[in-house]
Design an enzyme around this catalytic site. Structure first.
Site, PDB file in Angstrom:
ATOM      1  N   ASN A   1      27.134 -18.075 -43.575  1.00  0.00           N
ATOM      2  CA  ASN A   1      27.201 -18.485 -44.965  1.00  0.00           C
ATOM      3  C   ASN A   1      28.513 -17.998 -45.579  1.00  0.00           C
ATOM      4  OD1 ASN A   1      26.375 -19.613 -47.372  1.00  0.00           O
ATOM      5  ND2 ASN A   1      24.464 -18.468 -47.506  1.00  0.00           N
TER       6      ASN A   1
ATOM      7  N   HIS B   1      24.004 -27.462 -50.072  1.00  0.00           N
ATOM      8  CA  HIS B   1      24.859 -26.324 -49.733  1.00  0.00           C
ATOM      9  C   HIS B   1      25.379 -26.476 -48.311  1.00  0.00           C
ATOM     10  CE1 HIS B   1      26.503 -22.328 -49.876  1.00  0.00           C
ATOM     11  NE2 HIS B   1      25.718 -21.883 -48.904  1.00  0.00           N
TER      12      HIS B   1
ATOM     13  N   GLN C   1      32.613 -16.932 -51.370  1.00  0.00           N
ATOM     14  CA  GLN C   1      33.169 -18.030 -52.154  1.00  0.00           C
ATOM     15  C   GLN C   1      33.253 -17.703 -53.640  1.00  0.00           C
ATOM     16  OE1 GLN C   1      29.787 -20.771 -51.095  1.00  0.00           O
ATOM     17  NE2 GLN C   1      29.872 -21.325 -53.267  1.00  0.00           N
TER      18      GLN C   1
ATOM     19  N   CYS D   1      31.671 -24.082 -50.974  1.00  0.00           N
ATOM     20  CA  CYS D   1      30.992 -23.906 -49.692  1.00  0.00           C
ATOM     21  C   CYS D   1      31.465 -24.926 -48.670  1.00  0.00           C
ATOM     22  CB  CYS D   1      29.483 -23.980 -49.873  1.00  0.00           C
ATOM     23  SG  CYS D   1      28.889 -25.546 -50.580  1.00  0.00           S
TER      24      CYS D   1
END
Length: 332
Positions: free
Chosen positions: A299, A275, A131, A137
């Site tokens: 992630n 997150h 990102q 995110c």
């Protein structure tokens, strides 16, 4: 001590240059080369000091790991020149405001859920991406859930445009590189009538004008479904639906340098999440016993973080780090 003298001493301490270890010169230059880091002269000294401090934190943690005090390891990575405060500010992006709920997930009446699931092996999950310094995110998590559900529906894995969500979903409550929510992203795709492919609308790490083109859309959305906030419901959803969007509390500096093992921080509560991630499975390490179970999390910090971009987060330990607090997925 006079006030003037006190302030003079404080200012002197605050402006003092960090004491750098010359024995780490080679490692510092190797690290800069590996991650493409370049600084001006004044900034380099500061960043070197931050990096050395992080090196000491990592070294101490891994020593304690070898003594059996931790269940996971840490390693220097591309984020080594950032303080934990900077890291949280720049690499998260989940909004925490209350929003109107969608449908509620109903557990599938499956007698025996599998002991482990990994949707990557079934073709549901696209490659890990980065990102960058855009708090997007939420968009990566939403795109991942959409990709998984479209694969479930069509048997084809098509990478979807995160940039399309960043640029175009402000009208649905998101704030591009300032932050957002996966549910808002799902609603945008539903109301917009589609979402472009990553190939036609690639990621840029910053907000730009909305450039959605209907002819490049690869998904349709009917709405989204909330999974009840408990790990049993999340396990059922992951096992029977596919990858699920979720949120976690990444307030600890150990999150920044996680590299392997099952992540468990005693103080990581479920009362705060900041997150967004994608839960792509679950399982256990070694023999199946208490403390060995984990959630497999994708992630959006690149392949050089964690286990090639993934994390094993402690499962069935009181909703550790809030993993079951805000799970959802789109209906397509």
């Amino acid at each position: 001590m006079s006030l003037v003298l006190f302030l003079t001493l404080c200012l002197g301490i605050a402006s003092a240059a960090p004491t750098l270890d010359p024995n780490l010169d080679a490692q510092w230059h190797q690290w800069k080369t590996k991650h493409g880091k370049k600084y001006n002269t004044s900034e380099e000294e500061h960043r070197r000091g931050v990096w050395e401090n992080n090196m000491q934190i990592i070294k101490l943690h891994n020593k304690e790991y070898s003594e059996g005090k931790h269940s996971f390891t840490m390693e220097m990575n591309a984020f080594g020149d950032m303080t934990s405060t900077e890291f949280r500010r720049k690499m998260t992006g989940l909004q925490n405001q209350v929003i109107k709920k969608g449908k509620t997930f109903q557990k599938r009446q499956t007698l025996d859920l599998p002991k482990s699931v990994d949707w990557r092996k079934q073709g549901y999950v696209s490659p890990v991406k980065m990102q960058g310094f855009c708090n997007s995110c939420w968009a990566f998590s939403a795109a991942g859930a959409l990709e998984g559900q479209m694969f479930r529906k069509t048997g084809q894995l098509v990478e979807l445009s995160v940039q399309n969500l960043v640029d175009c979903s402000r009208g649905h409550g998101n704030f591009a590189c300032i932050g957002g929510r996966m549910e808002y992203a799902f609603n945008y795709v539903r109301d917009n009538g589609g979402l472009n492919t990553e190939e036609s609308y690639p990621y840029e790490e910053q907000e730009g004008p909305c450039r959605y083109r209907p002819e490049n859309s690869a998904v349709n959305v009917k709405g989204f479904v909330y999974v009840p906030s408990n790990e049993a419901a999340l396990m059922n959803a992951v096992a029977t639906v596919g990858p699920i969007s979720a949120a976690i509390n990444m307030a600890f500096e150990s999150f920044q340098f996680y590299t392997g093992g099952i992540y468990y921080e005693p103080g990581c509560t479920d009362t705060f999440v900041n997150h967004a991630v994608l839960v792509v499975g679950y399982g256990f390490e070694g023999e199946e016993s208490d403390g060995n179970h984990y959630w497999l999390i994708k992630n959006s910090w690149g392949r050089y973080w964690g286990i090639d971009g993934y994390m094993k987060l402690a499962k069935d330990r009181n909703n550790h780090c809030g993993i079951a607090t805000l799970p959802s997925y789109p209906s397509v």
